[in-house]
Design a protein around this motif. Sequence first.
Motif, PDB file in Angstrom:
ATOM      1  N   THR A  43       0.841  -1.208   0.000  1.00 46.12           N
ATOM      2  CA  THR A  43       0.000   0.000   0.000  1.00 46.12           C
ATOM      3  C   THR A  43       0.874   1.256   0.000  1.00 46.12           C
ATOM      4  N   ASP A  44       1.886   1.262   0.875  1.00 51.50           N
ATOM      5  CA  ASP A  44       2.786   2.426   0.962  1.00 51.50           C
ATOM      6  C   ASP A  44       3.478   2.687  -0.381  1.00 51.50           C
ATOM      7  N   ALA A  45       3.866   1.593  -1.044  1.00 44.57           N
ATOM      8  CA  ALA A  45       4.564   1.718  -2.332  1.00 44.57           C
ATOM      9  C   ALA A  45       3.663   2.402  -3.362  1.00 44.57           C
ATOM     10  N   VAL A  46       2.392   1.983  -3.402  1.00 49.76           N
ATOM     11  CA  VAL A  46       1.455   2.567  -4.381  1.00 49.76           C
ATOM     12  C   VAL A  46       1.204   4.035  -4.060  1.00 49.76           C
ATOM     13  N   VAL A  47       0.953   4.324  -2.779  1.00 50.61           N
ATOM     14  CA  VAL A  47       0.653   5.709  -2.373  1.00 50.61           C
ATOM     15  C   VAL A  47       1.859   6.616  -2.673  1.00 50.61           C
ATOM     16  N   MET A  48       3.044   6.170  -2.245  1.00 51.28           N
ATOM     17  CA  MET A  48       4.230   7.019  -2.400  1.00 51.28           C
ATOM     18  C   MET A  48       4.606   7.182  -3.873  1.00 51.28           C
ATOM     19  N   SER A  49       4.553   6.117  -4.648  1.00 50.09           N
ATOM     20  CA  SER A  49       4.932   6.267  -6.058  1.00 50.09           C
ATOM     21  C   SER A  49       3.904   7.143  -6.792  1.00 50.09           C
ATOM     22  N   SER A  50       2.631   7.065  -6.407  1.00 50.31           N
ATOM     23  CA  SER A  50       1.614   7.922  -7.039  1.00 50.31           C
ATOM     24  C   SER A  50       1.890   9.395  -6.737  1.00 50.31           C
ATOM     25  N   ILE A  51       2.211   9.670  -5.461  1.00 51.65           N
ATOM     26  CA  ILE A  51       2.482  11.065  -5.072  1.00 51.65           C
ATOM     27  C   ILE A  51       3.711  11.597  -5.825  1.00 51.65           C
ATOM     28  N   ILE A  52       4.765  10.757  -5.891  1.00 54.85           N
ATOM     29  CA  ILE A  52       5.996  11.216  -6.562  1.00 54.85           C
ATOM     30  C   ILE A  52       5.761  11.383  -8.068  1.00 54.85           C
ATOM     31  N   VAL A  53       4.950  10.492  -8.644  1.00 52.37           N
ATOM     32  CA  VAL A  53       4.613  10.627 -10.073  1.00 52.37           C
ATOM     33  C   VAL A  53       3.906  11.962 -10.313  1.00 52.37           C
ATOM     34  N   LEU A  54       2.944  12.297  -9.440  1.00 58.02           N
ATOM     35  CA  LEU A  54       2.205  13.557  -9.605  1.00 58.02           C
ATOM     36  C   LEU A  54       3.129  14.769  -9.424  1.00 58.02           C
ATOM     37  N   LEU A  55       4.028  14.669  -8.447  1.00 53.93           N
ATOM     38  CA  LEU A  55       4.976  15.754  -8.201  1.00 53.93           C
ATOM     39  C   LEU A  55       5.858  15.983  -9.436  1.00 53.93           C
ATOM     40  N   PHE A  56       6.367  14.875  -9.978  1.00 51.59           N
ATOM     41  CA  PHE A  56       7.230  14.994 -11.158  1.00 51.59           C
ATOM     42  C   PHE A  56       6.436  15.390 -12.398  1.00 51.59           C
ATOM     43  N   ASP A  57       5.129  15.093 -12.398  1.00 51.67           N
ATOM     44  CA  ASP A  57       4.278  15.523 -13.507  1.00 51.67           C
ATOM     45  C   ASP A  57       4.270  17.056 -13.585  1.00 51.67           C
ATOM     46  N   VAL A  58       4.124  17.674 -12.421  1.00 46.35           N
ATOM     47  CA  VAL A  58       4.125  19.146 -12.353  1.00 46.35           C
ATOM     48  C   VAL A  58       5.493  19.683 -12.787  1.00 46.35           C
ATOM     49  N   ILE A  59       6.552  19.120 -12.215  1.00 47.62           N
ATOM     50  CA  ILE A  59       7.910  19.601 -12.491  1.00 47.62           C
ATOM     51  C   ILE A  59       8.236  19.457 -13.994  1.00 47.62           C
ATOM     52  N   LEU A  60       7.945  18.280 -14.542  1.00 46.15           N
ATOM     53  CA  LEU A  60       8.294  18.030 -15.959  1.00 46.15           C
ATOM     54  C   LEU A  60       7.439  18.878 -16.895  1.00 46.15           C
ATOM     55  N   THR A  61       6.172  19.090 -16.534  1.00 45.25           N
ATOM     56  CA  THR A  61       5.306  19.918 -17.369  1.00 45.25           C
ATOM     57  C   THR A  61       5.850  21.340 -17.422  1.00 45.25           C
ATOM     58  N   LYS A  62       6.272  21.821 -16.263  1.00 45.13           N
ATOM     59  CA  LYS A  62       6.850  23.176 -16.187  1.00 45.13           C
ATOM     60  C   LYS A  62       8.134  23.257 -17.038  1.00 45.13           C
ATOM     61  N   ILE A  63       8.964  22.231 -16.910  1.00 42.43           N
ATOM     62  CA  ILE A  63      10.258  22.267 -17.617  1.00 42.43           C
ATOM     63  C   ILE A  63      10.069  22.060 -19.126  1.00 42.43           C
ATOM     64  N   LEU A  64       9.253  21.072 -19.493  1.00 40.93           N
ATOM     65  CA  LEU A  64       9.188  20.663 -20.899  1.00 40.93           C
ATOM     66  C   LEU A  64       8.235  21.483 -21.762  1.00 40.93           C
ATOM     67  N   LEU A  65       7.211  22.093 -21.122  1.00 36.08           N
ATOM     68  CA  LEU A  65       6.211  22.809 -21.943  1.00 36.08           C
ATOM     69  C   LEU A  65       6.331  24.321 -21.883  1.00 36.08           C
ATOM     70  N   GLN A  66       7.202  24.811 -21.014  1.00 35.92           N
ATOM     71  CA  GLN A  66       7.281  26.264 -20.858  1.00 35.92           C
ATOM     72  C   GLN A  66       7.996  26.913 -22.052  1.00 35.92           C
TER      73      GLN A  66
END
Lengths: 261, 249
Positions: B226-249
């Motif tokens: 459960t912890d693995a799914v929760v933590m990897s989902s949160i980190i995926v979402l965090l990196f989604d924001v970061i990568l969107t900012k970097i790659l689409l700006q």
Amino acid sequence: MIEVKNLIKSFEGQEVLHDVSCLFEEGQNNLIIGQSGSGKTVLMKCVIGLIRPDSGEILYDGRDLVTMNGKDVKLLRREIGMLFQGSALFDSMTVEENVMFPLTMFSDDTLRNRVKRALFCLDRVGLKGAESKYPSEISGGMQKRVAIARAIALNPKYLFCDEPNSGLDPQTSIKIDELINDITKEYNITTVVNTHDMNSVLGIGDNIIFLNKGHKEWVGDKDTILNSENKELNNFVFASPLFKRIKSELDADEASLSLEK
Amino acid sequence: MALIRSIVKLGAYILLLKKVFAIPEKWSVFFKSTLNEINKLIINSIWIVVIISLFIGAVITIQTQLNMSSPLMPRYTVGLATRDVLLLEFSSAIMCLILSGKVGSNIASEIGTMRVTEQIDALDIMGVNSASYLILPKIVAMVIFIPLLVILSMFTGIMGGYIVALFTDMLPVSTYIYGIQSYFVEYYVWYSIIKSVVFAFIIATVSSFYGFRVKGGALEVGQASTDAVVMSSIIVLLFDVILTKILLQ
């Protein structure tokens, strides 16, 4: 031969092993016995290098495991076979693949020779014909035998057995003990067995180390353990009703003999 | 205290990665393990990717069509919106979130069970680098093949919209096809692929990390999963924001 010198290990400030020194002889079954929580599992894990001791030396034929570099530890581990309490067979592999695994990883032999060696090891532990089964399809006793076959696949110099009889019926337990004993003598292996099974102690205990609350309390063998004067050891040995009865019968025999004299 | 715990956990994660990225003991064993992982983690996930993408593509098309009330908006916008939603966000981020549930729990529970049944100790005793032997094939399989699943998701999602156009009277098929071809930006596909490579790495390593450090029994394996799914989902979402900012700006 493995020599343990002044081993100390603590967990969160609590000392679990207090200055333990002992000798595990070559070609003998060296048994570590003691109650649950006496530190025997910690001692074995320190000796095989799964836990790093706080201080002390662990000498494998003169080579100190504690100060060894990573590369040498890896090489040393190829000389070690281990039988885990729960067998620790790889679920996704067949019996044959399990036994072949160390050969596949560390031997440059051809596939044909590796299979031949695996089948030989399985035959040696009396499991011919079970090679295509998965661990979940065989009994606990058979799993232990497969684990022994895997442990001896690379011709180890040292064999470690952690509670080899746990979860087994008395007859299977004796068979596993006999197998460990036969392999130890046949290949002149330094075998270290961690157990609290008194049948094993009396059956195969060539060299017995009794641990009590992290201290080495007594050293002896299967012939001297029943006559020991050590109170803690006697409490451990004669804890079960069966051994209590044997003890009282022995005492009664001794008393009648002295009366006759 | 929580901050210190997080820093300690991050340190342990980095140390594990250091052990993972070692030269395999035997290449033949490594390739065989990687093929097994491709089968277990990727091939077995194709059906869920196809089903979810097909339905979500269809739903996006229907909702866009129903919510386009302005007569000034051309009808082909439905196809265009469906394509861009799939390309920019759904097929990479949302699909990887779904896969972190399926694949992440699989990885964490598999490695966790191996840990509590002493199989990992058995590998260590044999002198095998257990972290590299178990985790590296999973990372390689995920990083190489998750982008292919993402591309499959884009295709099936667009097909979902096409099916709506074909079997309902919401919009003509030709308009939908015109829409999905209009104002196409190739970079969006690359953006999605780059994101999916990062997400695949996060799912594989974070889930393996949680599985690898399990102590205890079945209960702890479940918790780690459960912890693995929760933590990897949160980190995926965090990196989604970061990568969107970097790659689409």
